[in-house]
Design a protein around this motif. Structure first.
Motif, short mmCIF file in Angstrom:
data_model
loop_
_atom_site.label_atom_id
_atom_site.label_comp_id
_atom_site.label_asym_id
_atom_site.label_seq_id
_atom_site.Cartn_x
_atom_site.Cartn_y
_atom_site.Cartn_z
N UNK A 350 -2.73 -8.76 -6.34
CA UNK A 350 -1.77 -7.85 -6.94
C UNK A 350 -1.04 -7.05 -5.87
N UNK A 351 -1.78 -6.58 -4.87
CA UNK A 351 -1.17 -5.82 -3.77
C UNK A 351 -0.22 -6.71 -2.98
N UNK A 352 -0.62 -7.97 -2.74
CA UNK A 352 0.28 -8.91 -2.07
C UNK A 352 1.59 -9.07 -2.85
N UNK A 353 1.49 -9.14 -4.16
CA UNK A 353 2.68 -9.33 -4.99
C UNK A 353 3.63 -8.13 -4.94
N UNK A 354 3.08 -6.96 -4.59
CA UNK A 354 3.90 -5.76 -4.47
C UNK A 354 4.54 -5.63 -3.08
N UNK A 357 -0.03 -3.93 1.47
CA UNK A 357 -0.63 -2.60 1.34
C UNK A 357 0.33 -1.45 1.61
N UNK A 358 1.17 -1.56 2.65
CA UNK A 358 2.10 -0.47 2.94
C UNK A 358 3.05 -0.24 1.77
N UNK A 359 3.59 -1.31 1.24
CA UNK A 359 4.51 -1.18 0.11
C UNK A 359 3.78 -0.64 -1.12
N UNK A 364 2.88 4.07 -4.65
CA UNK A 364 1.87 4.84 -5.37
C UNK A 364 0.92 4.02 -6.21
N UNK A 365 0.94 2.69 -6.06
CA UNK A 365 0.11 1.84 -6.90
C UNK A 365 -1.38 2.08 -6.64
N UNK A 366 -1.78 2.04 -5.38
CA UNK A 366 -3.20 2.17 -5.06
C UNK A 366 -3.71 3.55 -5.47
N UNK A 367 -2.94 4.58 -5.14
CA UNK A 367 -3.34 5.94 -5.50
C UNK A 367 -3.51 6.07 -7.01
N UNK A 368 -2.58 5.48 -7.77
CA UNK A 368 -2.64 5.57 -9.23
C UNK A 368 -3.87 4.89 -9.80
#
Length: 480
Positions: A350-354, A357-359, A364-368
């Motif tokens: 999911x993170x790759x699709x966004x 990690x930096x993006x 705010x995805x990870x924080x959320x």
């Protein structure tokens, strides 16, 4: 595993001035710790000197204050740096503190290439979960990759980063999220280093990790096993590492501070023992056990000694060191391991699709995700679905509060005076020259570490070096 060598027993410590922390380190060494672990105060973490306006009231409070090389010399006075492994929990100013440590080793006559230890140096989790960032993420990543390259030559036995899931878990993540977000950050660091021209097998063997040891005994053991398997897969198949050492996930564990309770603090001894046992059964290479009073204050010497004795009883009396992966093959543990690995893999995808990690952090995805998990956990406690002994059940009337550790309030003014004396006694021209050279390097693509080292040697302060980089890189502000 432990049949050959026990894990390194570290006790995270640091408070007040360098003199005060030096005394605690010597006490812990006399009690049997096998590695130092340094906590720094907030101004040091944020690149501010002790006389900065925003440092007022925070100097030496949550860790030791280090303003310059003069403080680092005192911190390790009487401690040979070639005879001890040192872990330093520092991120935004990690390059500065490592340079100060190396200079102390130089003064002791210790060969840099024989220094062993770890610098946390994990800036991404600061944007996600902790908040002690200074520069924007992409500029901060440049400092990290410069440190990788410099340390590979200058301090080759040093672990150049400790990629931390600990603070992610402390912020409220689940075990699966802890693994996923930690390994996603690792992917970002590795890719940044490759993009900077480093070969994967030239730096990967010195990468290390830092995980939480939480309450769910079997889940925690499975978490460490899942993280190892997934990391090896990532290194082999995504980054095409050739060396086995590049694919080995080596990690430090610390028992969960967020599980400690101010109510009935003696019960924390039991929590810490179970968490530490899970870390050992899960194969940690290094361990810190929290003290029972840390929900109330910094630990007293008595409680710090008991926390260390917890590790020593596990190591020397429990018998669990006789087998490698002693719970491997357990149907329940294997099921949990597969579940965590699968869930973490999905989150990484999911993170790759966004956009990586930096993006994902910038959006705010990870924080959320962490904030939602923290909310759900707290709600379960308040509704009684998650039992916390002494808090929402099995309460007892507190009688006399336990004795707690207190920082001498005069230490801050003493530190400010020492800082001013350092500034008065150094060569102002030499400091100015080295900072100008650092600023020029920051504006170019030159490696920053040699310039930081020169500035530290000239007695430039942590705040002055950080401010020089602030002028070039700017400061990060959350925008979501």
């Amino acid at each position: 595993m432990y049949r050959h060598k026990l894990w390194t027993m570290r006790q995270y410590a640091g408070f007040g001035t360098a003199e005060e922390s030096n005394k605690r380190y010597k006490f812990l060494l006399s009690q049997g710790i096998t590695g130092l672990s340094v906590a720094f105060d907030l101004p040091t973490q944020m690149g501010m000197d002790s006389d900065h306006t925003l440092a007022a009231g925070e100097v030496g409070r949550v860790g030791v204050v280090i303003d310059s090389l003069a403080d680092m010399q005192v911190l390790f006075a009487g401690i040979r740096l070639d005879e001890v492994s040192t872990s330093m929990t520092i991120n935004s100013t990690a390059a500065i503190l490592l340079c100060l440590y190396v200079l102390v080793a130089d003064e002791q006559g210790v060969d840099r290439k024989k220094l062993s230890g770890t610098i946390q140096n994990d800036i991404l989790k600061e944007y996600i979960a902790r908040g002690t960032y200074i520069y924007p993420p992409r500029q901060a990543m440049r400092i990290i990759t410069d440190l990788f390259a410099w340390a590979g030559t200058e301090v080759p036995e040093w672990n150049t980063i400790s990629i931390s899931g600990y603070h992610i878990r402390e912020a409220g993540s689940t075990a699966t999220q802890e693994v996923a977000f930690t390994l996603a950050n690792a992917i970002a660091y590795i890719q940044a280093a490759i993009d900077a021209g480093l070969a994967i097998d030239s730096f990967a063997p010195r990468l290390s990790f830092f995980f939480n040891a939480h309450n769910d005994f079997f889940e925690e053991i499975a978490k460490y096993r899942a993280a190892r398997r997934l990391y090896a897969h990532i290194m082999r198949n995504r980054f095409h590492a050739k060396l086995d050492r590049s694919c080995a996930l080596r990690f430090h564990a610390q028992t969960a501070g967020s599980t400690l309770t101010a109510q009935q603090p003696e019960v924390n001894v039991v929590r810490v023992a179970l968490q530490a046992m899970a870390a050992v059964l899960g194969g940690t290479q290094s361990l810190h056990t929290n003290s029972q009073d840390e929900a109330l204050s910094l630990p007293t010497e008595k409680s710090a000694r008991l926390a260390l004795r917890t590790q020593q009883v596990i190591a020397y009396e429990s018998g669990v060191t006789a087998a490698t992966d002693p719970l491997g093959g357990s149907e329940y543990v294997e099921m949990l391991t597969n579940k965590i690995e699968s869930g973490a893999r999905e989150l990484i995808e999911r993170i790759d699709s966004l956009g990586g990690p930096l993006a994902a952090i910038e959006k705010g995805y990870v924080q959320g995700e962490i904030q939602n998990s923290a909310y759900q956990y707290q709600r379960a406690i308040e509704e009684g679905r998650q039992i916390v002994v002494g808090v929402n059940t099995f309460q007892s009337a507190e009688t006399e509060p336990p004795a707690t550790f207190r920082i001498n309030p005069e230490l801050e003014s003493q530190q400010v005076e020492r800082l001013r004396a350092v500034r008065a006694g150094r060569s102002a021209d030499q400091v100015k020259t080295t900072l100008q050279q650092l600023e020029a390097a920051a504006k170019s693509t030159d490696n920053l570490l040699p310039k930081i080292l020169s500035a530290c040697r000239a007695l430039a302060t942590v705040g002055e070096i950080s401010d020089t980089l602030r002028r070039v890189f700017g400061e990060y502000r959350e925008t979501f």
